[in-house]
Motif scaffolding. Structure first.
Motif, PDB file in Angstrom:
ATOM      1  N   ASN A  48     -11.095  15.006  28.897  1.00 16.73           N
ATOM      2  CA  ASN A  48     -10.352  13.946  29.570  1.00 16.73           C
ATOM      3  C   ASN A  48     -11.050  12.623  29.277  1.00 16.73           C
ATOM      4  O   ASN A  48     -12.240  12.467  29.564  1.00 16.73           O
ATOM      5  CB  ASN A  48     -10.309  14.184  31.084  1.00 16.73           C
ATOM      6  CG  ASN A  48      -9.460  15.376  31.454  1.00 16.73           C
ATOM      7  OD1 ASN A  48      -8.400  15.595  30.880  1.00 16.73           O
ATOM      8  ND2 ASN A  48      -9.919  16.168  32.420  1.00 16.73           N
TER       9      ASN A  48
ATOM     10  N   GLN B 193     -14.901  12.565  30.546  1.00 17.52           N
ATOM     11  CA  GLN B 193     -15.200  12.984  31.910  1.00 17.52           C
ATOM     12  C   GLN B 193     -16.323  14.008  31.948  1.00 17.52           C
ATOM     13  O   GLN B 193     -16.292  15.018  31.255  1.00 17.52           O
ATOM     14  CB  GLN B 193     -13.942  13.564  32.563  1.00 17.52           C
ATOM     15  CG  GLN B 193     -14.168  13.966  34.022  1.00 17.52           C
ATOM     16  CD  GLN B 193     -12.882  14.327  34.715  1.00 17.52           C
ATOM     17  OE1 GLN B 193     -11.821  13.815  34.387  1.00 17.52           O
ATOM     18  NE2 GLN B 193     -12.959  15.232  35.689  1.00 17.52           N
TER      19      GLN B 193
ATOM     20  N   VAL C 233     -17.117   9.687  35.147  1.00 22.67           N
ATOM     21  CA  VAL C 233     -15.684   9.857  34.892  1.00 22.67           C
ATOM     22  C   VAL C 233     -15.135   8.633  34.162  1.00 22.67           C
ATOM     23  O   VAL C 233     -14.442   8.747  33.162  1.00 22.67           O
ATOM     24  CB  VAL C 233     -14.910  10.086  36.205  1.00 22.67           C
ATOM     25  CG1 VAL C 233     -13.399  10.090  35.950  1.00 22.67           C
ATOM     26  CG2 VAL C 233     -15.340  11.403  36.848  1.00 22.67           C
TER      27      VAL C 233
ATOM     28  N   THR D  73     -17.567   8.621  39.512  1.00 16.05           N
ATOM     29  CA  THR D  73     -18.203   9.891  39.178  1.00 16.05           C
ATOM     30  C   THR D  73     -17.365  11.051  39.707  1.00 16.05           C
ATOM     31  O   THR D  73     -16.419  10.865  40.481  1.00 16.05           O
ATOM     32  CB  THR D  73     -19.621   9.973  39.770  1.00 16.05           C
ATOM     33  OG1 THR D  73     -19.541  10.024  41.209  1.00 16.05           O
ATOM     34  CG2 THR D  73     -20.465   8.781  39.360  1.00 16.05           C
ATOM     35  N   THR D  74     -17.706  12.242  39.266  1.00 14.33           N
ATOM     36  CA  THR D  74     -17.012  13.431  39.753  1.00 14.33           C
ATOM     37  C   THR D  74     -17.164  13.514  41.266  1.00 14.33           C
ATOM     38  O   THR D  74     -18.160  13.070  41.834  1.00 14.33           O
ATOM     39  CB  THR D  74     -17.585  14.690  39.097  1.00 14.33           C
ATOM     40  OG1 THR D  74     -19.006  14.706  39.270  1.00 14.33           O
ATOM     41  CG2 THR D  74     -17.263  14.728  37.616  1.00 14.33           C
TER      42      THR D  74
END
Length: 324
Positions: free
Chosen positions: A132, A149, A177, A192-193
């Motif tokens: 991604n 990502q 991300v 961020t995740t």
């Protein structure tokens, strides 16, 4: 946009909120309800999409057509529906579209391509089979910032050649991300995740380090953030709007709502936002302008507040609100 995505309207945000211009959108496929408009930096052009991949550029505030062009068709996602076309202005005239992994670079006024399109998958930025990507402006002129990502690097892609300039790589830590450089490009805001936001100091040629955050978690599709100039930025999420500075950790200006909000959009400096209560309600515009609130209060009430009225409001109100 109209309720069915079949019209575009420019309206006043103050006074009687009159409609300044309105045009019908003639398309086989109206814009997706989740598809945002794009406005250039000077606020003289607006772009929207119809038929999945037809970009129409119009002048503001008249909505007079300026240019129209067709991008690569977005791919079909795992749900069997076409993915949304991503598009944005890079400045007043330069325009970027991303269809799946295909990147195209345009002159928005002339409606013509400025370089050959390229595919992010061909750049071999990752070994992942289904990565991604996030794409946005880079601090280096003429380049895009591209992230994968979950991987730590911000890659710099030359818009003229479609190739990476490896000397401009920036490492912002695993869990990255997306990243966006502030106006003071020594700093970058990072998603961020887990839906968290951080701010990093990343001077060219020096190791990057986190200077603020993490903030969040951010509510998906219901938060707004933006750069306000210099090292400043804002975050609108849940029940508050925060104005902060990357180079001054002690600076914070906060606006608190009585309940969680769904924030959908904001003007560039974050001082006016489209939002609706998360519990349900009408979408509306709120202006974060205490001086404006003060004028409206005095026009309606015609006097200062009583002690009882002040008691039901947050602390910090000026001693005198309305002129005697």
């Amino acid at each position: 946009m109209g309720e069915k995505g079949n019209s575009l309207r420019v309206s006043e945000t103050e006074g009687e909120q009159n409609t300044l211009a309105e045009v019908a959108i003639e398309a086989r496929t109206p814009p997706n309800a989740r598809q945002e408009l794009a406005v250039n930096r000077a606020r003289t052009l607006v772009a929207d999409v119809s038929n999945g991949n037809r970009i129409t550029v119009r002048a503001l505030p008249t909505l007079r057509p300026v240019a129209e062009f067709t991008t690569a068709q977005p791919p079909v996602g795992k749900d069997g529906k076409p993915e949304l076309l991503q598009f944005r202005f890079l400045d007043d005239d330069r325009f970027l579209t991303v269809s799946g992994t295909r990147v195209e670079y345009w002159d928005a006024r002339a409606g013509r391509a400025l370089s050959q399109p390229f595919d992010l998958g061909d750049l071999r930025l990752t070994t992942r089979t289904e990565p991604n990507y996030a794409v946005g402006p880079h601090r280096e002129p003429g380049h895009l910032a591209v992230t994968v990502q979950g991987e730590p690097v911000v890659h710099a892609i030359d818009l003229r050649t479609g190739r990476e300039n490896e000397a401009l790589r920036v490492d912002l830590g695993y869990g990255l991300v997306a990243a966006a450089f502030l106006e003071d490009a020594r700093y970058a805001s990072v998603m961020t995740t887990g839906g968290m936001m951080e701010v990093w100091s990343a001077p060219p040629g020096k190791p990057a380090k986190r200077v603020a955050g993490p903030f969040g978690p951010l509510k998906e599709n219901r938060f707004v953030w933006g750069a306000t100039g210099g090292s400043g930025y804002f975050v609108a999420n849940l029940s508050s709007v925060q104005f902060l500075k990357a180079d001054d950790p002690g600076y914070r200006q906060s606006y608190e709502f009585g309940e969680d909000q769904g924030f959908l959009a904001a003007i560039r400096d974050g001082r006016a936002l489209l939002r609706s209560p998360a519990s349900g309600g009408v979408l509306g515009l709120v202006r974060l302008d205490p001086a404006l609130w003060k004028r409206h209060l005095c026009n309606v009430v015609g006097r200062d507040l009583t002690d009882d009225e002040r008691g039901s409001l947050p602390d910090g109100l000026p001693t005198q609100l309305c002129p005697s």
